[in-house]
Enzyme design. Sequence first.
Site, mmCIF file in Angstrom:
data_model
loop_
_atom_site.group_PDB
_atom_site.id
_atom_site.type_symbol
_atom_site.label_atom_id
_atom_site.label_comp_id
_atom_site.label_asym_id
_atom_site.label_seq_id
_atom_site.Cartn_x
_atom_site.Cartn_y
_atom_site.Cartn_z
ATOM 1 N N ASP A 89 3.869 -7.593 -0.297
ATOM 2 C CA ASP A 89 2.863 -6.981 0.570
ATOM 3 C C ASP A 89 2.845 -5.446 0.503
ATOM 4 O OD1 ASP A 89 1.128 -6.343 2.604
ATOM 5 O OD2 ASP A 89 2.251 -7.353 4.174
ATOM 6 N N SER B 224 -2.993 -4.861 1.287
ATOM 7 C CA SER B 224 -3.029 -6.237 1.770
ATOM 8 C C SER B 224 -4.469 -6.679 2.064
ATOM 9 C CB SER B 224 -2.107 -6.356 2.993
ATOM 10 O OG SER B 224 -1.777 -7.687 3.271
#
Length: 300
Positions: free
Chosen positions: A188, A60
Amino acid sequence: MDAFIPERATEQGAPPRKAGAQPTFAVAFGGGGARGLSHIHVMEALDELGIRPVAISGSSIGAIMGAGMAAGMSGREVHDYAASILGRRAEVAARMWRARPGTFAEMVAGGVGFTQFNVERILHSFLPSGIPDRFDKLKIPLRVTATDFFAYGEAVFDSGSLYAALAASAAIPAVFRPVRIDGRLLVDGGISNPVPFDLLEGLADIVIAIDVVGAPTPDRRSRPNSLDLVFGSSQIMMQSIMALKLQRSRPQILLRPPVSHFRVLDFMKIERVLAETVSIKDELKHAVAAAVERFENDDD
C-alpha cells in the site's frame, strides 16, 4: 517499469507562464480505502469549474481514482460507473468471483485467506475498460506511489504497466497479497505517502491535496476487532506522516472530507459515503476561488 524514490518530485520547475495567464492545477488524491470514494466529488467539482489538471498523483484508492481522471473520465462518469457496481451486491459478488485465483497454486501462494486474492486481478475485474494498461496511454501525467517493503520507503511509478502500479499502490496489508515488480515486494502506497502532494511540486501553480485517511472513531455498539485495530493504527501512523510532511511544505489547497466513521472496506456503502461527503464540492470551489485570487494578487 521505471520507478524512483525521490527527495522531491522534480528538479525542474513548471514551464514559463505568460503574463495574465490562468493558473494551472495539479491534484493529489490520498489513500484511505472506501473513504476515497469521496474523491468522486472532487472530480465532479473540478469538471464543474472547467479545471483540467496538468498532473495527478495518488496513493492506493487515490491512485485508482486518479487513473480514471488521467484516462479522461469525467467525475460524473466515475460516479455512475462506481454506483452501478458497488451499489449492487450481486454485481460485486460476480466480479469477485471472476477475480478468484486461476489455479490452485495461485490460491495457496502466500497462504489461504483474504490474501488469496490477487489485487491486480481484482482491478482488472472492477475497473472500467477505458483505463489503459500503460501510463503512456493516459491523457494526463500520473504518478502512483507504493511502499517498498524491504527498502523501507516510497516507490513512485510514472511509466510502464499502469495496472501493476495501481495494484502495488492498493495492496493493503492483511487484505491483499503484496505485489512484486522488478524483484521488489510492494505494498500500500499510503503507508509511506498518504497524500502525495509533494510529487507535484513545481508542476503546477496550484496543487490541490485531498486527505481521506481519517482517524479511528469510537463505536458505541462494539469494541474494535483485530482488523479494526490494525487499520486504525495505520490511520494514526499515516496522520503522523502527514503532519511531518506539512511541516516541510504545504499544498495551496488541502481538504479533508468527513470520512472518519467509514471503514477502509466499506465500499458497499458508496451512497452513504457520497451523501455524507458532498459538502466537499462547495468547499473545494471556495478554496479554488481563494487560491486563484491569491495567485493573481501575487502576480501583480
